[in-house]
Design an enzyme around this catalytic site. Structure first.
Site, short mmCIF file in Angstrom:
data_model
loop_
_atom_site.label_atom_id
_atom_site.label_comp_id
_atom_site.label_asym_id
_atom_site.label_seq_id
_atom_site.Cartn_x
_atom_site.Cartn_y
_atom_site.Cartn_z
N ALA A 1 32.91 -12.62 -40.67
CA ALA A 1 33.84 -12.79 -41.79
C ALA A 1 35.18 -13.36 -41.34
CB ALA A 1 34.03 -11.45 -42.49
N ASP B 1 31.92 -15.20 -45.85
CA ASP B 1 31.31 -13.99 -46.38
C ASP B 1 29.81 -14.25 -46.55
OD1 ASP B 1 30.38 -11.90 -47.85
OD2 ASP B 1 31.92 -12.00 -49.41
N VAL B 2 29.00 -13.51 -45.82
CA VAL B 2 27.56 -13.79 -45.82
C VAL B 2 26.87 -13.42 -47.13
CG1 VAL B 2 27.33 -13.55 -43.33
CG2 VAL B 2 26.93 -11.55 -44.80
N LYS C 1 18.82 -2.15 -35.54
CA LYS C 1 18.51 -0.84 -36.11
C LYS C 1 19.71 -0.38 -36.94
CE LYS C 1 20.27 2.70 -33.60
NZ LYS C 1 20.41 3.85 -32.83
N HIS D 1 16.31 -1.23 -28.63
CA HIS D 1 16.65 -1.62 -27.25
C HIS D 1 15.85 -0.85 -26.20
CE1 HIS D 1 19.43 1.85 -27.27
NE2 HIS D 1 19.48 1.74 -25.95
N LYS E 1 13.78 -1.75 -22.05
CA LYS E 1 14.09 -1.05 -20.78
C LYS E 1 12.93 -1.21 -19.81
CE LYS E 1 17.25 2.31 -22.76
NZ LYS E 1 18.28 3.09 -22.15
N ASP F 1 18.69 8.86 -35.21
CA ASP F 1 19.43 8.05 -34.25
C ASP F 1 18.56 7.65 -33.05
OD1 ASP F 1 21.76 6.80 -33.24
OD2 ASP F 1 22.22 8.54 -31.99
N HIS G 1 13.58 5.06 -30.88
CA HIS G 1 13.39 4.93 -29.42
C HIS G 1 12.28 5.82 -28.88
CE1 HIS G 1 17.09 2.95 -30.01
NE2 HIS G 1 17.92 3.94 -29.78
N LYS H 1 22.99 15.47 -28.06
CA LYS H 1 24.32 15.17 -27.51
C LYS H 1 24.92 16.44 -26.94
CE LYS H 1 24.67 11.01 -29.65
NZ LYS H 1 24.45 9.79 -28.88
N1 LIG Z 1 27.67 -0.81 -32.06
C1 LIG Z 1 26.63 -0.36 -31.38
O1 LIG Z 1 26.77 0.20 -30.29
C2 LIG Z 1 25.26 -0.53 -31.92
C3 LIG Z 1 25.03 -1.13 -33.13
N2 LIG Z 1 23.74 -1.32 -33.58
C4 LIG Z 1 23.51 -1.96 -34.88
O2 LIG Z 1 24.06 -3.27 -34.86
C5 LIG Z 1 24.52 -3.62 -36.16
C6 LIG Z 1 25.99 -4.00 -36.07
O3 LIG Z 1 26.71 -2.91 -35.61
P1 LIG Z 1 28.22 -3.05 -35.08
O4 LIG Z 1 28.37 -4.25 -34.23
O5 LIG Z 1 28.56 -1.73 -34.50
O6 LIG Z 1 29.00 -3.26 -36.46
P2 LIG Z 1 30.51 -3.75 -36.66
O7 LIG Z 1 30.96 -3.12 -37.92
O8 LIG Z 1 31.32 -3.56 -35.44
O9 LIG Z 1 30.36 -5.32 -36.87
C7 LIG Z 1 29.85 -5.84 -38.07
C8 LIG Z 1 29.87 -7.36 -38.03
O10 LIG Z 1 29.42 -7.80 -39.30
C9 LIG Z 1 30.38 -8.73 -39.81
N3 LIG Z 1 30.39 -8.63 -41.27
C10 LIG Z 1 30.37 -7.51 -42.02
N4 LIG Z 1 30.35 -7.83 -43.32
C11 LIG Z 1 30.37 -9.18 -43.39
C12 LIG Z 1 30.33 -10.12 -44.45
N5 LIG Z 1 30.26 -9.74 -45.73
N6 LIG Z 1 30.36 -11.43 -44.14
C13 LIG Z 1 30.40 -11.84 -42.85
N7 LIG Z 1 30.41 -10.99 -41.81
C14 LIG Z 1 30.39 -9.69 -42.08
C15 LIG Z 1 31.69 -8.33 -39.20
O11 LIG Z 1 32.54 -9.45 -39.25
P3 LIG Z 1 34.16 -9.28 -39.16
O12 LIG Z 1 34.42 -8.49 -37.92
O13 LIG Z 1 34.65 -10.66 -39.06
O14 LIG Z 1 34.54 -8.53 -40.39
C16 LIG Z 1 31.24 -7.97 -37.79
O15 LIG Z 1 31.07 -9.13 -37.03
C17 LIG Z 1 24.23 -2.40 -37.05
O16 LIG Z 1 22.98 -2.57 -37.63
C18 LIG Z 1 24.17 -1.26 -36.05
O17 LIG Z 1 23.40 -0.18 -36.51
C19 LIG Z 1 22.66 -0.96 -32.83
C20 LIG Z 1 22.83 -0.36 -31.60
C21 LIG Z 1 24.12 -0.05 -31.08
O1 LIG Z 2 20.67 3.83 -30.20
C1 LIG Z 2 21.26 4.70 -29.59
O2 LIG Z 2 20.94 4.90 -28.31
C2 LIG Z 2 21.86 5.55 -27.43
C3 LIG Z 2 21.03 5.92 -26.20
O3 LIG Z 2 20.59 4.73 -25.58
P1 LIG Z 2 21.05 4.36 -24.10
O4 LIG Z 2 20.32 3.13 -23.77
O5 LIG Z 2 22.54 4.19 -24.16
O6 LIG Z 2 20.65 5.54 -23.28
C4 LIG Z 2 22.49 6.74 -28.09
O7 LIG Z 2 23.51 7.26 -27.26
C5 LIG Z 2 23.11 6.34 -29.41
O8 LIG Z 2 23.62 7.50 -30.07
C6 LIG Z 2 22.09 5.68 -30.29
O9 LIG Z 2 22.71 5.16 -31.45
#
Ligand SMILES: NC(=O)C1=CN([C@@H]2O[C@H](COP(=O)(O)OP(=O)(O)OC[C@H]3O[C@@H](n4cnc5c(N)ncnc54)[C@H](OP(=O)(O)O)[C@@H]3O)[C@@H](O)[C@H]2O)C=CC1
Ligand SMILES: O=C1O[C@H](COP(=O)(O)O)[C@@H](O)[C@H](O)[C@H]1O
Length: 479
Positions: free
Chosen positions: A54, A95-96, A153, A183, A187, A240, A245, A331
């Site tokens: 965004a 905006d997607v 996920k 993920h 592994k 989670d 996993h 946890k």
């Molecule tokens: N964070 C993590 O550690 C993990 C996340 N996931 C999964 O990955 C996915 C993303 O998570 P995460 O990165 O944490 O999320 P964030 O909230 O950090 O990032 C979301 C992204 O989506 C973009 N976005 C949201 N709404 C819009 C929109 N309407 N138009 C365009 N872009 C948009 C944001 O853009 P902008 O920043 O420009 O607003 C940003 O780049 C989720 O499904 C989550 O469950 C899976 C494993 C681990």
């Molecule tokens: O997806 C998730 O996985 C991590 C555990 O994965 P790891 O590769 O970091 O061991 C977990 O801590 C987290 O809560 C969950 O969202």
């Protein structure tokens, strides 16, 4: 290291362009930039990259983010490699939820794509509520033909929502185009399960109800929910890490050998295991919450979300009937470790060693985290007593430095190898198996941080070997 070029590409070939939705987000910062950079360093990244999000960023700003994100992971940056990596990127802000983004995306894809490769990979690391909207827009804009779409996920939050999401996506694209990312499937030791189990007679002959009494799978984390309260509280440990996993790991531990090398040959066998599993009984699960969890920012007052779960599952098939699979995950536990442990049956009494009890059961341990390793716990006779004799190996020592999970998964997705991604039926089956705990969760029991969860979890394994301390030692050295 398994050979990433050994992948079967299912006839899809390599993508001509890689589009990442959510490139400014947390996951991209923690995982995606680093994984792609490492593929670049290995000479495996041969794709134009388009980031979508965004915020109005320039490519330079995005590359500043990439540079710091990679450095923050502890990766040493090679400037030549980074320059090559940076030259591949373009960025599209918008905006997607609006069609305009997809019109511009189509133009950008046409401008940068590798002409001789018709396919594209779209990776949705976006809020899950947008998965359906994005895929529909991509299809309406005519961008999905010959393309693959990887979604992060979680895939649904229960059986009904997972089915609804599948149906919505299938109205726009075929199942064969969808990659559900988990993920854990990237592994190294999880991948190796398939090879080790079926390539080694010494293991394959042990791997059934005739030799195994029960299986334990543990995912323990010493850290808590900390600054993730908003994310974690509506989710809990079952959703989670278990539904995705650990159920995927369970399938790879217990499946029959695939009959061919196609994407579906492997995934058919995993699905068969899930189909053979009765739904869990709520009376055979223990939910725990660590003391202090409710004080975390983002956690609801009086929250009953579980930060620990232990459960007993069954697989009613010829290989595993009568062999329970115990899973525990949580946890603020006593150790950070993920392992699979198979307990083998005791040998008969040994009449030539009078006065000794029968030897302790042998155990096979596959360590997934913190570092990949394997151990076979044998017993030896030593001066009138039984002594444990572990045979151990570290994967990194034998197989070299592994690919990071996301490095492996993104490479597989880009080269058309879909084996490492969860299929629709498997995802729905895992929700079905766990649904009783979602519909009517047992009461949550408080546990002390640093413990192994509520004592009630010990009762769950009554009649079977007790929960084992995860193996954390250096392979080859005394524990
Ligand atoms: N964070 C993590 O550690 C993990 C996340 N996931 C999964 O990955 C996915 C993303 O998570 P995460 O990165 O944490 O999320 P964030 O909230 O950090 O990032 C979301 C992204 O989506 C973009 N976005 C949201 N709404 C819009 C929109 N309407 N138009 C365009 N872009 C948009 C944001 O853009 P902008 O920043 O420009 O607003 C940003 O780049 C989720 O499904 C989550 O469950 C899976 C494993 C681990
Ligand atoms: O997806 C998730 O996985 C991590 C555990 O994965 P790891 O590769 O970091 O061991 C977990 O801590 C987290 O809560 C969950 O969202």
């Amino acid at each position: 290291m398994s050979n990433p070029e050994g992948a079967v590409d299912g006839g899809r070939g390599r993508a001509g362009v890689f589009v990442i939705f959510g490139i400014t987000g947390d996951l991209a910062k923690k995982m995606t930039f680093r994984s792609l950079y490492r593929l670049e360093r290995r000479g495996l990244l041969d794709y134009p990259l388009i980031g979508v999000a965004a915020d109005e960023w320039t490519v330079d700003q995005l590359m500043d983010r990439a540079r710091s994100a990679i450095a923050d992971t502890g990766e040493e940056l090679d400037e030549d490699v980074f320059a090559r990596f940076a030259s591949r990127w373009s960025y599209l802000a918008g905006d997607v939820t609006t069609p305009e983004v997809y019109r511009r995306l189509g133009e950008e894809m046409a401008r940068v794509r590798v002409q001789r490769r018709p396919g594209a990979l779209f990776y949705l690391e976006m809020p899950p509520s947008l998965f359906g909207t994005i895929v529909e827009h991509l299809a309406q804009a005519g961008l999905t033909e010959g393309a693959s779409i990887a979604v992060e996920k979680p895939f649904g939050h229960d059986l009904e929502s997972a089915r609804a999401l599948n149906e919505r996506l299938h109205r726009a694209v075929d199942e064969g185009q969808l990659l559900r990312v988990d993920h854990f499937l990237g592994k190294e030791p999880v991948i190796e399960l398939e090879f080790m189990r079926f390539a080694n007679l010494a293991l394959s002959r042990l791997w059934d109800r005739d030799s195994v009494t029960c299986i334990q799978i543990t995912l323990g984390e010493t850290f808590g929910v900390e600054d993730r309260g908003h994310f974690y509280d509506p989710v809990g440990a079952l959703r989670d890490v278990v539904q995705n996993h650990l159920m995927q790991v369970l399938a790879l531990v217990t499946m029959d050998p695939p009959t061919g090398a196609s994407d579906d040959d492997l995934r058919d066998k995993k699905s068969e295991v899930f189909r053979a599993m009765p739904a869990v009984l709520a009376s055979e699960a223990v939910r725990g919450q660590y003391s202090g969890y409710r004080r975390i920012d983002g956690v609801a007052d009086g929250s009953t979300t579980e930060t620990f779960i232990a459960l007993k599952l069954a697989i009613d098939n010829w290989r595993w009937e009568g062999v329970p699979v115990f899973i525990r995950a949580g946890k603020r536990l006593a150790a950070t470790a993920t392992e699979v442990r198979l307990f083998l049956r005791n040998t008969p009494r040994l009449p030539f060693l009078p006065g000794l009890d029968s030897a302790a059961d042998n155990q096979v341990v596959l360590r997934i985290d913190p570092d990949a390793a394997m151990r076979l716990e044998l017993v030896a006779y030593d001066d009138g007593t039984w002594k444990k004799v572990p045979l151990e190996t570290a994967f990194a020592r034998e197989l070299g430095e592994p690919l990071e999970p996301y490095e492996r998964l993104l490479h597989a997705a880009l080269t058309g190898d879909h084996r490492l991604f969860a299929r629709q039926d498997a995802v729905e089956e895992t929700w079905r198996v766990l649904e009783p705990l979602i519909d009517a969760p047992p009461a949550v029991v408080e546990y002390a941080p640093g413990s192994w969860g509520p004592p009630e979890a010990d009762d769950l394994v009554s009649g079977y070997p007790s929960w084992q301390e995860p193996w954390l030692g250096e392979p080859g050295l005394p524990d």
